[in-house]
Design an enzyme around this catalytic site. Structure first.
Site, short mmCIF file in Angstrom:
data_model
loop_
_atom_site.label_atom_id
_atom_site.label_comp_id
_atom_site.label_asym_id
_atom_site.label_seq_id
_atom_site.Cartn_x
_atom_site.Cartn_y
_atom_site.Cartn_z
N LYS A 215 0.84 -1.20 0.00
CA LYS A 215 0.00 0.00 0.00
C LYS A 215 0.87 1.25 0.00
O LYS A 215 1.92 1.29 0.65
CB LYS A 215 -0.91 -0.02 1.23
CG LYS A 215 -1.99 1.06 1.26
CD LYS A 215 -2.93 0.87 2.45
CE LYS A 215 -3.99 1.96 2.51
NZ LYS A 215 -4.92 1.75 3.64
N SER B 101 -9.83 1.84 2.96
CA SER B 101 -8.96 2.61 2.07
C SER B 101 -7.95 1.75 1.30
O SER B 101 -7.33 2.23 0.36
CB SER B 101 -8.20 3.67 2.88
OG SER B 101 -7.33 3.06 3.83
N SER C 9 -10.13 -0.48 7.10
CA SER C 9 -9.55 -0.28 5.77
C SER C 9 -8.87 -1.49 5.15
O SER C 9 -8.53 -1.47 3.98
CB SER C 9 -8.54 0.88 5.80
OG SER C 9 -9.22 2.10 5.92
#
EC number: 6.3.5.7
Length: 486
Positions: free
Chosen positions: A77, A152, A176
Site C-alpha cells: 500500500k 482505504s 480499511s
C-alpha cells in the site's frame, strides 16, 4: 504462463525444486499485472526493473528451503514508506516524494525474500471507505467494475482478488483492510494494535492505524503475518510480546469453541441478504462443533461518532507537517508565508482529507474539546469494556464485516454520512485495539459478503483457527471473478 492460482506454499515447492526460477515467477506476475491493470487500477506504480533485479539476485544465491515467502512477489500500500520508490499515500501533496528510508515492515519483507513489485492504490491518506478518494485514479471492484472496491486499502484488495499478486499489505484505521477484503472476496486481517510496527507508515490516526496482510486464503494470511510481526524500538506503540507461529492452530478442531454473536451487529442498517449469509455461516460453525450464542455490545452503536472525532482529531495533528516547505507539493504564485501554507494545503489535499482536518480541528478547539474529544475518549473506554466483558466468556465474536455488499461507484460520494456508516461494524475493533479478520462467507446479488471474526488481544491464532476451519469446509474462497482467469 500464470501461476496466480497457486498458493505460496505450492510456489515455494516449485522454486525449491527448481521447476521455476524466482525471475520466471516475477515475470509471470508482471504479465498478470499488465493484463488486469487497465480494468481495475490497483497499482499506482509497478517497480518492474527493481523487482526483476531482486529476483535475479535471489536465484543467484538460491532459494531458502526454510522460508516459504522467498522469491514471492508482494504489493505494498502506498502509505507504507519504501526507500527509493515514490510513496504518495495517493495524495497530490506527496507527489514525487521518494523516501530515503524503509518502513520496518518493508525491511521485514526483504529479509524474508519477498519482492516488492509495486505500490498500491488507496484512498488519499487512508481516508475513505470506497477507494474513490485517491487523488490519482479510483480502483474498481474486481467482481463488477461499476462497483466500489472498498477502502482505504482498495488496491491491496483488488490486486489480490484479481490474481495480480498472491500477497499484499494494507493498513486498517477503521476497517480499511477488512472492508475491501469483504467487498472483493478475499481474506484480510487487522492485527492487534502494536503487533506490527507502524514505523514508516504515513500516519492518519496514530492510536488506531495498524498494518496487516491481505491474501486469497487464511493460511497465506497467517504466513504473511509471521513475516511482518514483532517488536520495533523505532515505534513507541509497538508491543514487546512474543510472536507465535500464526499458522500453529490452523487445521485444529473447533469443537467446544465459544463464539459470541452481538445482536447489535444484525440490527438496523444491515442488509437482509448480508444478514442471511452471516447467520448461515454461524450455523455452519455450529455444525463444526462451535457453541454460538447471542450477546450484547451496547456501546458499539456510538462507534462511528467516537471514531470520526478521535480519528479526525489525530489526523488534523498528524497532517500539520505537510506545509509546502519541507517536502511535498508547494503552491506557486504566493504572496507571503501564510499564503504558502493555505494554498499548498488547499491545492495539495483532496476534499475528504480537508473535511477531516476541519472536523478534527473543530473537535480539538477550546470550546469543543471537553464536549467532543474528551467525551469520545470516555465512550471509547466503554466500548473497550464491552468487548472485555464478552471475552470473559467467549473465545471469538462473529458478525458481518460490512452492513452491505459493494455499492455503485459514485453512489455515496456526495453523502459522507452514508459512506462513514459503511464502517459501522469494523470501527469498534480499532477503537478497542483488537485483532479482526474478514473472510469470504457468501454472496449477495453476485457480490462477495465477508464474515468478521474478532479475537482477544494478541490472539490472532484462534482467529486463524476458526477462519481456517470455516474455509476448509466451504468453497466461497475458491470462487473467482471473471477477471482472475484473463
Amino acid at each position: 504462463m500464470s501461476y496466480n492460482n497457486k498458493s505460496i506454499k505450492e510456489l515455494h515447492e516449485l522454486l525449491v525444486n527448481k521447476e521455476i526460477s524466482a525471475l520466471e515467477l516475477t515475470k509471470a506476475t508482471l504479465s498478470d499485472i499488465q493484463a488486469r491493470e487497465p480494468q481495475i487500477d490497483a497499482f499506482l506504480k509497478v517497480t518492474e526493473e527493481k523487482a526483476l533485479k531482486e529476483a535475479a539476485a535471489i536465484d543467484a544465491r538460491g532459494i531458502n528451503p526454510d522460508v516459504v515467502t522467498d522469491g514471492i512477489s508482494i504489493g505494498v500500500k502506498d502509505n507504507i514508506v519504501t526507500e527509493g520508490i515514490e510513496t504518495t499515500a495517493a495524495s497530490k501533496i506527496l507527489g514525487g516524494w521518494i523516501p530515503p528510508y524503509n518502513a520496518t515492515v518493508a525491511n521485514k519483507l526483504s529479509q524474508s525474500g519477498l519482492i516488492t513489485i509495486g505500490k498500491l492504490n488507496m484512498d488519499e491518506f487512508a481516508m475513505g471507505g470506497s477507494g474513490e478518494n485517491s487523488s490519482i485514479k479510483p480502483t474498481k471492484n474486481v467482481w463488477d467494475q461499476t462497483k466500489v472496491p472498498g477502502g482505504s486499502s482498495s488496491g491491496s484488495a483488488a490486486s489480490v482478488a484479481s490474481g495480480e499478486v498472491r500477497l499484499s499489505l494494507g493498513s486498517d484505521t477503521g476497517g480499511s483492510i477488512r472492508q475491501p477484503a469483504a467487498f472483493n472476496g478475499i481474506v484480510g486481517l487487522k492485527p492487534t494494535y502494536g503487533r506490527v510496527s507502524r514505523f514508516g507508515l504515513i500516519a492518519f490516526a496514530s492510536s488506531l492505524d495498524q498494518i496487516g496482510p491481505l491474501t486469497p486464503t487464511v493460511e497465506e494470511n497467517a504466513q504473511l503475518l509471521n513475516v511482518i510481526s514483532g517488536f520495533d524500538k523505532n515505534d513507541s506503540t509497538s508491543s514487546n510480546v512474543s510472536v507465535p507461529d500464526f499458522t500453529s492452530k490452523i487445521g485444529q478442531d473447533i469443537k467446544g469453541m465459544k463464539i459470541a454473536l452481538p445482536k447489535e451487529y444484525f440490527g438496523e442498517g444491515i442488509d437482509e441478504k448480508v444478514k442471511e449469509q452471516i447467520l448461515a455461516a454461524a450455523k455452519h460453525l455450529e455444525k463444526l462443533g462451535a457453541i454460538v450464542e447471542e450477546v450484547s455490545l451496547p456501546h458499539s452503536k456510538y462507534g462511528v461518532a467516537v471514531y470520526y472525532i478521535i480519528a479526525s482529531s489525530e489526523a488534523s495533528s498528524n497532517l500539520q507537517r505537510f506545509d509546502g516547505i519541507r517536502y511535498g507539493y508547494r503552491a506557486q504564485d504566493i504572496k507571503n508565508l501564510e499564503d504558502l501554507y493555505v494554498k499548498s494545503r488547499s491545492e495539495g489535499f483532496g476534499p475528504e482529507v480537508q473535511r477531516r482536518i476541519m472536523l478534527g480541528t473543530f473537535s480539538l478547539s477550546a470550546g469543543s474539546y471537553d464536549k467532543h474529544f474528551k467525551k469520545a475518549g470516555q465512550v471509547r473506554t466503554l466500548i473497550i469494556n464491552d468487548f472485555a466483558k464478552v471475552f470473559e466468556k467467549y473465545d471469538l465474536i462473529l458478525g458481518p464485516t460490512t452492513p452491505t455488499a459493494a455499492w455503485d461507484l459514485g453512489a455515496r460520494v456526495d453523502d459522507p454520512i452514508s459512506m462513514y456508516l459503511a464502517d459501522l461494524l469494523t470501527i469498534p475493533v480499532n477503537l478497542a485495539g483488537l485483532p479482526g479478520i474478514s473472510i469470504p462467507a457468501g454472496f449477495a446479488d453476485g457480490l462477495p459478503v465477508g464474515m468478521q471474526l474478532i479475537g482477544k488481544r494478541y490472539d490472532e491464532e484462534t482467529i486463524y483457527q476458526v477462519a481456517a476451519a470455516f474455509e476448509a469446509t466451504t468453497d466461497f474462497h475458491k470462487k473467482q471473478p471473471i477477471i482472475f482467469g484473463k
